[in-house]
Design a protein around this motif. Structure first.
Motif, PDB file in Angstrom:
ATOM      1  N   CYS A   1       0.844  -1.195   0.000  1.00 18.20           N
ATOM      2  CA  CYS A   1       0.000   0.000   0.000  1.00 18.20           C
ATOM      3  C   CYS A   1       0.877   1.242   0.000  1.00 18.20           C
ATOM      4  O   CYS A   1       1.828   1.324   0.771  1.00 18.20           O
ATOM      5  N   PRO A   2       0.563   2.210  -0.853  1.00 22.60           N
ATOM      6  CA  PRO A   2       1.370   3.428  -0.913  1.00 22.60           C
ATOM      7  C   PRO A   2       1.442   4.176   0.415  1.00 22.60           C
ATOM      8  O   PRO A   2       2.476   4.733   0.755  1.00 22.60           O
ATOM      9  N   ASP A   3       0.377   4.171   1.191  1.00 24.33           N
ATOM     10  CA  ASP A   3       0.327   4.949   2.429  1.00 24.33           C
ATOM     11  C   ASP A   3       1.065   4.293   3.595  1.00 24.33           C
ATOM     12  O   ASP A   3       1.714   4.967   4.382  1.00 24.33           O
ATOM     13  N   SER A   4       0.957   2.973   3.705  1.00 21.55           N
ATOM     14  CA  SER A   4       1.469   2.300   4.902  1.00 21.55           C
ATOM     15  C   SER A   4       2.681   1.402   4.656  1.00 21.55           C
ATOM     16  O   SER A   4       3.420   1.104   5.580  1.00 21.55           O
ATOM     17  N   GLY A   5       2.828   0.907   3.445  1.00 22.94           N
ATOM     18  CA  GLY A   5       3.884  -0.064   3.164  1.00 22.94           C
ATOM     19  C   GLY A   5       3.470  -1.494   3.459  1.00 22.94           C
ATOM     20  O   GLY A   5       4.202  -2.437   3.155  1.00 22.94           O
ATOM     21  N   ASP A   6       2.279  -1.681   4.040  1.00 25.64           N
ATOM     22  CA  ASP A   6       1.752  -3.028   4.275  1.00 25.64           C
ATOM     23  C   ASP A   6       1.285  -3.619   2.952  1.00 25.64           C
ATOM     24  O   ASP A   6       0.866  -2.888   2.050  1.00 25.64           O
ATOM     25  N   THR A   7       1.320  -4.946   2.836  1.00 30.17           N
ATOM     26  CA  THR A   7       0.820  -5.550   1.605  1.00 30.17           C
ATOM     27  C   THR A   7      -0.697  -5.454   1.559  1.00 30.17           C
ATOM     28  O   THR A   7      -1.370  -5.416   2.587  1.00 30.17           O
ATOM     29  N   PHE A   8      -1.205  -5.403   0.346  1.00 29.76           N
ATOM     30  CA  PHE A   8      -2.651  -5.377   0.142  1.00 29.76           C
ATOM     31  C   PHE A   8      -3.247  -6.723   0.512  1.00 29.76           C
ATOM     32  O   PHE A   8      -2.584  -7.758   0.429  1.00 29.76           O
ATOM     33  N   THR A   9      -4.500  -6.723   0.875  1.00 34.48           N
ATOM     34  CA  THR A   9      -5.308  -7.937   0.975  1.00 34.48           C
ATOM     35  C   THR A   9      -6.133  -7.997  -0.311  1.00 34.48           C
ATOM     36  O   THR A   9      -6.171  -7.031  -1.080  1.00 34.48           O
ATOM     37  N   ALA A  10      -6.807  -9.107  -0.526  1.00 36.29           N
ATOM     38  CA  ALA A  10      -7.675  -9.205  -1.705  1.00 36.29           C
ATOM     39  C   ALA A  10      -8.711  -8.088  -1.691  1.00 36.29           C
ATOM     40  O   ALA A  10      -8.937  -7.412  -2.702  1.00 36.29           O
ATOM     41  N   ASP A  11      -9.331  -7.870  -0.533  1.00 41.46           N
ATOM     42  CA  ASP A  11     -10.374  -6.852  -0.420  1.00 41.46           C
ATOM     43  C   ASP A  11      -9.810  -5.435  -0.554  1.00 41.46           C
ATOM     44  O   ASP A  11     -10.371  -4.602  -1.274  1.00 41.46           O
ATOM     45  N   SER A  12      -8.699  -5.154   0.122  1.00 41.32           N
ATOM     46  CA  SER A  12      -8.163  -3.790   0.072  1.00 41.32           C
ATOM     47  C   SER A  12      -7.652  -3.425  -1.320  1.00 41.32           C
ATOM     48  O   SER A  12      -7.706  -2.257  -1.715  1.00 41.32           O
ATOM     49  N   ALA A  13      -7.197  -4.399  -2.083  1.00 45.81           N
ATOM     50  CA  ALA A  13      -6.762  -4.117  -3.454  1.00 45.81           C
ATOM     51  C   ALA A  13      -7.933  -3.617  -4.298  1.00 45.81           C
ATOM     52  O   ALA A  13      -7.800  -2.643  -5.047  1.00 45.81           O
ATOM     53  N   TRP A  14      -9.076  -4.270  -4.156  1.00 51.81           N
ATOM     54  CA  TRP A  14     -10.250  -3.843  -4.921  1.00 51.81           C
ATOM     55  C   TRP A  14     -10.703  -2.442  -4.519  1.00 51.81           C
ATOM     56  O   TRP A  14     -11.066  -1.636  -5.368  1.00 51.81           O
ATOM     57  N   HIS A  15     -10.680  -2.153  -3.223  1.00 50.56           N
ATOM     58  CA  HIS A  15     -11.080  -0.820  -2.776  1.00 50.56           C
ATOM     59  C   HIS A  15     -10.064   0.233  -3.231  1.00 50.56           C
ATOM     60  O   HIS A  15     -10.448   1.355  -3.592  1.00 50.56           O
ATOM     61  N   PHE A  16      -8.800  -0.127  -3.261  1.00 54.69           N
ATOM     62  CA  PHE A  16      -7.764   0.765  -3.775  1.00 54.69           C
ATOM     63  C   PHE A  16      -8.027   1.079  -5.248  1.00 54.69           C
ATOM     64  O   PHE A  16      -7.938   2.231  -5.679  1.00 54.69           O
TER      65      PHE A  16
END
Length: 126
Positions: free
Chosen positions: A49-64
């Motif tokens: 994730c650009p903001d946190s550096g944490d990897t995306f989850t399946a759900d967060s990728a779609w919302h991104f």
């Protein structure tokens, strides 16, 4: 963005953008399942994730993806090779630490198909 001989059109209608956003936000109307006639490289767990550096989850990728579209990220249309003649919607957006995230979507019958979500190796991936 270059396209390796595939037709590229810069303008994506507001209606298509609204459809992509709405479908991407619901787990019932989105898919990234691999199919040989419609290959995918959907790898949110390999992208930070650009903001946190944490990897995306399946759900967060779609919302991104939906957030990027709603936020006005540049989007191009391409003619897909598989399935031939179908339209793909491509964005290359800022990722974590200067990385670029390559996103390619396809509209299906009442769903959005995630064709690509991964770190962009270069901008000539179409």
């Amino acid at each position: 963005m270059t396209s390796k001989g595939k037709a590229v059109e810069l303008m994506v209608s507001d209606d298509v953008k609204r459809q992509l956003c709405a479908l991407a936000r619901s787990s019932r109307t989105r898919t990234a399942v691999f199919n040989p006639s419609r290959p995918t490289h959907w790898a949110p767990y390999e992208v930070r994730c650009p903001d946190s550096g944490d990897t995306f989850t399946a759900d967060s990728a779609w919302h991104f993806v939906a957030d990027m579209i709603e936020g006005g990220a540049e989007m191009e249309t391409i003619s897909l090779a598989k399935p031939a003649g179908k339209t793909g919607y491509v964005m290359i957006v800022e990722g974590f630490g200067g990385e670029k995230i390559y996103i390619k979507l396809q509209l299906g019958s009442g769903q959005v198909i995630g064709r690509s979500f991964h770190i962009s190796v270069n901008e000539d991936q179409l």
